[in-house]
Design a protein around this motif. Structure first.
Motif, PDB file in Angstrom:
ATOM      1  N   THR A   1       2.590   9.356  -1.085  1.00 44.11           N
ATOM      2  CA  THR A   1       3.236   9.445   0.220  1.00 44.11           C
ATOM      3  C   THR A   1       2.249  10.018   1.232  1.00 44.11           C
ATOM      4  O   THR A   1       1.244  10.629   0.875  1.00 44.11           O
ATOM      5  CB  THR A   1       4.480  10.339   0.138  1.00 44.11           C
ATOM      6  OG1 THR A   1       4.120  11.608  -0.418  1.00 44.11           O
ATOM      7  CG2 THR A   1       5.556   9.700  -0.726  1.00 44.11           C
ATOM      8  N   THR A   2       2.550   9.824   2.486  1.00 42.17           N
ATOM      9  CA  THR A   2       1.663  10.268   3.566  1.00 42.17           C
ATOM     10  C   THR A   2       1.496  11.787   3.536  1.00 42.17           C
ATOM     11  O   THR A   2       2.457  12.525   3.330  1.00 42.17           O
ATOM     12  CB  THR A   2       2.232   9.833   4.924  1.00 42.17           C
ATOM     13  OG1 THR A   2       2.320   8.415   4.946  1.00 42.17           O
ATOM     14  CG2 THR A   2       1.352  10.311   6.067  1.00 42.17           C
TER      15      THR A   2
ATOM     16  N   ALA B   1      -7.652   1.790   7.334  1.00 39.84           N
ATOM     17  CA  ALA B   1      -6.906   0.999   6.355  1.00 39.84           C
ATOM     18  C   ALA B   1      -7.888   0.287   5.424  1.00 39.84           C
ATOM     19  O   ALA B   1      -8.849  -0.347   5.879  1.00 39.84           O
ATOM     20  CB  ALA B   1      -6.023  -0.016   7.065  1.00 39.84           C
TER      21      ALA B   1
ATOM     22  N   SER C   1      -0.041   5.802  -6.233  1.00 41.82           N
ATOM     23  CA  SER C   1       0.565   5.439  -4.952  1.00 41.82           C
ATOM     24  C   SER C   1       1.161   6.715  -4.364  1.00 41.82           C
ATOM     25  O   SER C   1       2.061   7.321  -4.968  1.00 41.82           O
ATOM     26  CB  SER C   1       1.655   4.383  -5.148  1.00 41.82           C
ATOM     27  OG  SER C   1       1.122   3.214  -5.728  1.00 41.82           O
TER      28      SER C   1
ATOM     29  N   GLY D   1      -4.564   0.849   1.359  1.00 43.61           N
ATOM     30  CA  GLY D   1      -3.761   1.509   2.377  1.00 43.61           C
ATOM     31  C   GLY D   1      -4.624   2.404   3.252  1.00 43.61           C
ATOM     32  O   GLY D   1      -5.854   2.295   3.281  1.00 43.61           O
ATOM     33  N   THR D   2      -3.990   3.337   3.948  1.00 45.10           N
ATOM     34  CA  THR D   2      -4.694   4.173   4.927  1.00 45.10           C
ATOM     35  C   THR D   2      -5.102   5.507   4.303  1.00 45.10           C
ATOM     36  O   THR D   2      -4.270   6.210   3.715  1.00 45.10           O
ATOM     37  CB  THR D   2      -3.804   4.426   6.156  1.00 45.10           C
ATOM     38  OG1 THR D   2      -3.450   3.161   6.736  1.00 45.10           O
ATOM     39  CG2 THR D   2      -4.543   5.264   7.189  1.00 45.10           C
TER      40      THR D   2
ATOM     41  N   HIS E   1      -8.436  -2.134   1.660  1.00 40.45           N
ATOM     42  CA  HIS E   1      -7.796  -3.153   0.835  1.00 40.45           C
ATOM     43  C   HIS E   1      -8.222  -2.957  -0.617  1.00 40.45           C
ATOM     44  O   HIS E   1      -9.415  -2.952  -0.921  1.00 40.45           O
ATOM     45  CB  HIS E   1      -8.172  -4.563   1.322  1.00 40.45           C
ATOM     46  CG  HIS E   1      -7.695  -4.845   2.719  1.00 40.45           C
ATOM     47  ND1 HIS E   1      -8.456  -4.534   3.835  1.00 40.45           N
ATOM     48  CD2 HIS E   1      -6.536  -5.383   3.177  1.00 40.45           C
ATOM     49  CE1 HIS E   1      -7.803  -4.881   4.926  1.00 40.45           C
ATOM     50  NE2 HIS E   1      -6.624  -5.402   4.555  1.00 40.45           N
TER      51      HIS E   1
ATOM     52  N   PRO F   1      -0.233   5.941   5.582  1.00 38.59           N
ATOM     53  CA  PRO F   1       0.778   4.954   5.162  1.00 38.59           C
ATOM     54  C   PRO F   1       0.257   4.024   4.063  1.00 38.59           C
ATOM     55  O   PRO F   1      -0.892   3.584   4.097  1.00 38.59           O
ATOM     56  CB  PRO F   1       1.060   4.176   6.455  1.00 38.59           C
ATOM     57  CG  PRO F   1       0.679   5.118   7.554  1.00 38.59           C
ATOM     58  CD  PRO F   1      -0.472   5.903   7.044  1.00 38.59           C
ATOM     59  N   ASP F   2       1.110   3.774   3.058  1.00 38.62           N
ATOM     60  CA  ASP F   2       0.819   2.828   1.956  1.00 38.62           C
ATOM     61  C   ASP F   2      -0.448   3.184   1.190  1.00 38.62           C
ATOM     62  O   ASP F   2      -1.146   2.306   0.666  1.00 38.62           O
ATOM     63  CB  ASP F   2       0.703   1.392   2.498  1.00 38.62           C
ATOM     64  CG  ASP F   2       1.957   0.950   3.229  1.00 38.62           C
ATOM     65  OD1 ASP F   2       3.053   1.263   2.736  1.00 38.62           O
ATOM     66  OD2 ASP F   2       1.826   0.316   4.286  1.00 38.62           O
ATOM     67  N   ALA F   3      -0.770   4.467   1.095  1.00 33.41           N
ATOM     68  CA  ALA F   3      -2.021   4.878   0.457  1.00 33.41           C
ATOM     69  C   ALA F   3      -1.963   4.671  -1.049  1.00 33.41           C
ATOM     70  O   ALA F   3      -0.983   5.022  -1.709  1.00 33.41           O
ATOM     71  CB  ALA F   3      -2.303   6.347   0.764  1.00 33.41           C
ATOM     72  N   LYS F   4      -3.038   4.091  -1.578  1.00 32.26           N
ATOM     73  CA  LYS F   4      -3.190   3.899  -3.017  1.00 32.26           C
ATOM     74  C   LYS F   4      -4.636   4.194  -3.389  1.00 32.26           C
ATOM     75  O   LYS F   4      -5.544   4.052  -2.566  1.00 32.26           O
ATOM     76  CB  LYS F   4      -2.829   2.472  -3.439  1.00 32.26           C
ATOM     77  CG  LYS F   4      -1.367   2.104  -3.248  1.00 32.26           C
ATOM     78  CD  LYS F   4      -1.093   0.696  -3.745  1.00 32.26           C
ATOM     79  CE  LYS F   4       0.384   0.338  -3.567  1.00 32.26           C
ATOM     80  NZ  LYS F   4       0.677  -1.024  -4.072  1.00 32.26           N
TER      81      LYS F   4
END
Length: 599
Positions: free
Chosen positions: A588-589, A497, A586, A513-514, A499, A526-529
């Motif tokens: 999706t996984t 993960a 942004s 994100g991850t 930041h 998850p929450d990848a950017k």
């Protein structure tokens, strides 16, 4: 000959991982694991029981002896050799028809594109065989005389390989060019045969690995075994769809969108000094003065008189189809563009050539497209005329079906551009894609030399300095090659993960994100950017997988990409002028990101 074999093998290996091979990969993968229903059931039974009941021959010592009871005999499960059959068929088919296809077609008086139609028909037949077992039985019958049952059952896989060999259109380089020229001119030698077979084997090795992977997945994954019938039907439908896509050139658009990521490796192997020396020995010694020029140098040189545009079977886009001679163009600047319509590299370069024709036709530039076919089906004048019209080519096109002009210019590449001055001297040539601004600058210089009073229009391309000044460089998403990365240290090949920082320096890139950072690509969790501070007019990214990507510029959402399938180039931003902005994706996984490019 050993050096020639090594060049062919390495050239084939590089070709087999190029964008041009992508259309056949799903078929090869599925073909490696699609056994018939009865075979799959038999294998399942053998693995579950580990044995089968079969009475051994009764033995007696005499009249009073009793019959020995049936004994449980272990039966080894049948190995699936479909991957080897597919690749063997492809190698044999490609090698044979690359060298002798033109001779056979000419001797039998058949249409030039007959082999392509046969390949498409075989692909459709195999697709139908996977859907309908009766069709598969018919395809297996020619192999019934072969004693080994295991070989019999791979007949349809071998036929599939033969069909793929006929449809196989790898990216062209000097090795394939040498093979094509020899086949077209009927000059077959031991060296050419060795080069062809080694090239075919080189391309087959990665394909075999892919097919074996498909076999392994089908054997290990329960879903493949419990849903074998549905998967066979799906594979059959895919093959029929691929045949239709190839027939209507739908796959070309996908291949054009992908970056030519093997170009550097191909040139390093196939256009090295050693390779040039070995491959040039397969040609005659005419027009040696062309060797005084180097490929793509940023200057005009004298490379000898321009060889004739000769051996042309037909002219397109000329009055009443009349031929054009270089002598008749004395006083004009001439650009000879060697191309062929199924070559993806040629398709990428055509927009630049057409732009030059529009800009400089009235200023004294004459472009001649020499269509030098790579495969037999590209010799059909109707096919070439149709593709020329669809591609918007209006300048004269010469059909060099016997590769006479190709040989006159000692050419080795598709595409290739030769620039001839107003006195008929070759002054510059460029093999392959790229250096369009440099080529245009030299065109403009020759036009000025031919007519100092000419008023040239603005350049269609900016100069290298104007184009690249302050532009963000290409950025690879690789844990070893990423540049200007800011943020927490990357964790190699494992999910972590991150930041996303509030500010990013110019041309910097950061993660949020991850993400799993690998050597070839980053995989989103998850929450990848991912965010960049870029400067350019255009921004693109190569993505693969299945999912969506939301694209934001300076905090404002500009589009949402729907990603599916193999690595493909997606445009993110396209503005009239270069801009400095924060670009944020942004995802999706599961999305895989390979690289960012800017224009």
């Amino acid at each position: 000959m050993l050096t020639l074999i090594l060049i062919g093998l390495l050239g084939g290996l590089i070709t087999a991982v190029s964008p041009c091979i992508l259309p056949v990969l799903p078929v090869v993968f599925l073909a490696g694991g699609t056994e018939s229903d009865t075979e799959a059931e038999a294998d399942d039974g053998n693995e579950a029981e580990g044995r089968s009941r079969a009475p051994e021959t009764a033995e007696t010592d005499g009249p009073g002896d009793t019959l020995v009871a049936p004994v449980l005999r272990k039966q080894a499960p049948r190995r699936n050799r479909r991957p080897y059959a597919v690749v063997t068929g492809l190698v044999i088919s490609f090698s044979f028809f690359a060298l002798l296809g033109v001779t056979l077609i000419s001797a039998l008086g058949l249409p030039d594109d007959i082999l392509r139609y046969v390949g498409l028909a075989l692909l459709v037949m195999i697709g139908l065989a996977l859907i309908f077992p009766r069709v598969e039985s018919l395809l297996e019958k020619p192999f019934a005389r072969i004693p080994q049952r295991q070989v019999n059952k791979e007949g349809s896989a071998f036929v599939l390989g033969v069909g793929l060999g006929l449809l196989y259109v790898p990216c062209a380089g000097p090795v394939l060019a040498a093979i094509t020229v020899a086949g077209a001119r009927g000059t077959i030698s031991a060296d050419i045969v060795a080069l062809t077979v080694s090239f075919a084997v080189g391309t087959a090795i990665p394909l075999l690995a892919f097919a074996l992977a498909g076999r392994r997945v089908s054997a290990r994954v329960a879903a493949f075994r419990t849903r074998a019938r549905k998967l066979r039907i799906g594979a059959g439908v895919l093959m029929i769809v691929l045949a239709c896509a190839l027939a209507f050139n739908v796959t070309d658009a996908i291949q054009r969108a992908l970056p030519n990521y093997t170009a550097a490796a191909q040139r390093k192997v196939e256009d090295s000094d050693t390779a040039r020396q070995k491959l040039s020995g397969l040609y005659d010694n005419s027009n040696k003065e062309l060797a005084r020029c180097e490929d793509g140098v940023d200057e005009l040189r004298s490379c000898g008189p321009a060889p004739a545009v000769a051996g042309i079977s037909k002219w397109l886009n000329t009055p009443a189809g009349q031929p054009i001679t270089l002598k008749s163009l004395h006083g004009k600047v001439v650009l000879i563009d060697f191309w062929t319509y199924s070559c993806i590299n040629c398709q990428r370069s055509l927009p630049h050539v057409k732009a030059w024709e529009r800009a400089y036709k009235d200023s004294g530039l004459q472009i001649i497209g020499v269509h030098a076919p790579e495969f037999a089906f590209e010799k059909d004048a109707g096919n070439v005329a149709d593709q020329t019209r669809k591609m918007g080519i209006t300048y004269p096109v010469a059909l060099d079906n016997k590769l006479t002009t190709w040989n006159n210019y000692r050419n080795r590449f598709w595409p290739a551009k030769y620039l001839i001055d107003a006195q008929g001297t070759v002054r510059y040539f460029k093999f392959g894609e790229g250096k369009y601004d440099q080529t245009e600058n030299l065109i403009r210089r020759l036009l000025k030399q031919a007519n100092p009073a000419v008023q040239l229009p603005p350049a269609t391309h900016q100069s290298d300095d104007a184009l690249t000044k302050d532009r963000t460089p290409e950025t690879y998403l690789s844990n070893l090659r990423i540049r200007n990365y800011v943020g927490e240290p990357l964790a190699d090949d494992k999910a972590k993960a991150y930041h996303l920082p509030a500010t990013i320096p110019a041309d910097g890139i950061a993660l949020g994100g991850t993400w799993t950072a690998g050597y070839e690509h980053f995989t989103a969790g998850p929450d990848a950017k991912i965010a960049l501070n870029y400067r350019a007019r255009k921004a693109n990214v190569v993505l693969a997988g299945t999912g969506t990507v939301k694209v934001s510029v300076d905090g404002k959402t500009v589009k949402t990409l729907h990603v599916t399938g193999t690595p493909t180039l997606y445009n993110l931003v396209d503005t009239p002028d270069a801009q400095r902005a924060r670009l944020e994706l942004s995802t999706t996984t599961g999305i895989r990101a390979y690289s960012f490019t800017f224009g």
